[in-house]
Write a protein that holds these residues in place. Structure first.
Motif, mmCIF file in Angstrom:
data_model
loop_
_atom_site.group_PDB
_atom_site.id
_atom_site.type_symbol
_atom_site.label_atom_id
_atom_site.label_comp_id
_atom_site.label_asym_id
_atom_site.label_seq_id
_atom_site.Cartn_x
_atom_site.Cartn_y
_atom_site.Cartn_z
ATOM 1 N N PRO A 32 22.515 -10.063 97.773
ATOM 2 C CA PRO A 32 22.198 -10.826 96.566
ATOM 3 C C PRO A 32 22.120 -9.933 95.335
ATOM 4 O O PRO A 32 22.123 -8.703 95.439
ATOM 5 N N ASP A 33 22.041 -10.554 94.188
ATOM 6 C CA ASP A 33 21.780 -9.836 92.944
ATOM 7 C C ASP A 33 20.332 -9.334 92.981
ATOM 8 O O ASP A 33 19.533 -9.715 93.835
ATOM 9 N N THR A 34 19.999 -8.495 92.026
ATOM 10 C CA THR A 34 18.665 -7.877 92.000
ATOM 11 C C THR A 34 17.667 -8.603 91.101
ATOM 12 O O THR A 34 16.511 -8.197 91.034
ATOM 13 N N SER A 35 18.115 -9.645 90.419
ATOM 14 C CA SER A 35 17.210 -10.395 89.551
ATOM 15 C C SER A 35 17.903 -11.675 89.109
ATOM 16 O O SER A 35 19.122 -11.804 89.217
ATOM 17 N N PRO A 36 17.130 -12.619 88.569
ATOM 18 C CA PRO A 36 17.767 -13.737 87.861
ATOM 19 C C PRO A 36 18.422 -13.213 86.589
ATOM 20 O O PRO A 36 18.028 -12.171 86.064
ATOM 21 N N ARG A 37 19.409 -13.944 86.125
ATOM 22 C CA ARG A 37 20.101 -13.551 84.893
ATOM 23 C C ARG A 37 20.493 -14.792 84.103
ATOM 24 O O ARG A 37 20.547 -15.893 84.636
ATOM 25 N N GLY A 38 20.816 -14.577 82.830
ATOM 26 C CA GLY A 38 21.273 -15.662 81.983
ATOM 27 C C GLY A 38 20.593 -15.628 80.631
ATOM 28 O O GLY A 38 19.568 -14.954 80.435
ATOM 29 N N ALA A 39 21.143 -16.387 79.706
ATOM 30 C CA ALA A 39 20.639 -16.387 78.337
ATOM 31 C C ALA A 39 19.198 -16.874 78.258
ATOM 32 O O ALA A 39 18.440 -16.468 77.363
#
Length: 282
Positions: A83-90
């Protein structure tokens, strides 16, 4: 039925497939991307899986591209999910100071309780519950699970296993942040995600969890002795002391000359994969 997964890319690799997927995650309240390596054996039915948690600043791509794990995973018939290491997005807040060791790329695999982080930074729930259910329902992956990781992800792997007895059959780590309550990276992350009450931090620190662990799953940990973060951030000696006090099985291998990089991980990933295969196929 429409799949909840959107295929982002795929590459043939050692007779299997490396794929990246995107999906809407409820635990983090944003779109998440993860990578999966499916070995050739997955064409004949579900295969066991190693979940890999990466470190600070990484995405799902670092391990898959740099660790050299596909060849051995294909031989052993093990899937790998990263998985990715964190949530992301604007709409996902990052570090207010623009630093690299908090926020985007630095979720620390905890469930945040403090605003504004608690709306999105619930990486523990994502990794331990949502992601597992998603891949087991939509991909040829069985519930025979192992977990490993590097640095922040090594911390995450240890904590996920220790907090969730019975969920994983084996656990290992490369240069984990073993005692985040007592290092600068951990202090910054835990104080912001969880607040200033240090008692709340204990539930997210491997050294604190060892004594009350619900199972004595053996830990395999590799640590490079030339790691520039060794003394200040990683604290393997604290983990060794905690395991010794609790009688928790630990194999801590100190590797002379190795640093914190993926050269270190690539050098020993085969031994970790074989360690996990013994439990996953046992």
């Amino acid at each position: 039925m429409t799949s909840p997964l959107t295929l982002v890319s795929e590459n043939r690799s050692f007779g299997g497939w490396h794929r990246r997927y995107r999906h809407a995650a409820t635990s983090t309240g944003c779109d998440m991307t993860f990578a999966v390596f499916l070995p050739p054996q997955a064409e004949n039915g579900p295969v066991p899986v190693l979940y890999w948690l990466s470190g600070l600043t990484c995405t799902d791509e670092n391990f898959m591209q740099k660790a050299g794990a596909h060849r051995v995973a294909a031989e052993l018939g093990i899937a790998i999910v990263a998985p990715d290491t964190s949530p992301r997005g604007a709409n996902v807040p990052g570090d207010p100071d623009g630093a690299w060791d908090f926020g985007h790329g630095a979720g620390f695999y905890v469930n945040a309780t403090q605003a504004p982080w608690k709306a999105h930074y619930r990486m523990h729930d994502y990794v331990v519950h949502e992601l597992l259910a998603l891949v087991e329902a939509n991909l040829p992956i069985s519930p025979r699970r192992a977990i490993s990781g590097h640095s922040m992800g090594g911390h995450g792997a240890l904590v996920c296993a220790l907090r969730n007895p019975g969920r994983y059959l084996s656990v290992s780590a490369f240069a984990p942040i073993s005692n985040p309550m007592d290092c600068p990276w951990g202090h910054k992350a835990l104080s912001r995600y969880l607040g200033e009450d240090r008692e709340a931090w204990r539930a997210w620190d491997a050294c604190e969890l060892i004594a009350g662990a619900g199972e004595r799953l053996p830990l395999l940990v590799d640590q490079g002795e030339a790691d520039s973060f060794l003394a200040e951030q990683l604290k393997p000696d604290a983990l060794a002391r905690a395991c010794a006090a609790a009688g928790h099985p630990l194999t801590l291998r100190r590797q002379p000359g190795y640093d914190h990089s993926y050269y270190f991980i690539a050098s020993f990933i085969e031994e970790h994969l074989r360690h996990h295969a013994a439990a996953l196929h046992g």
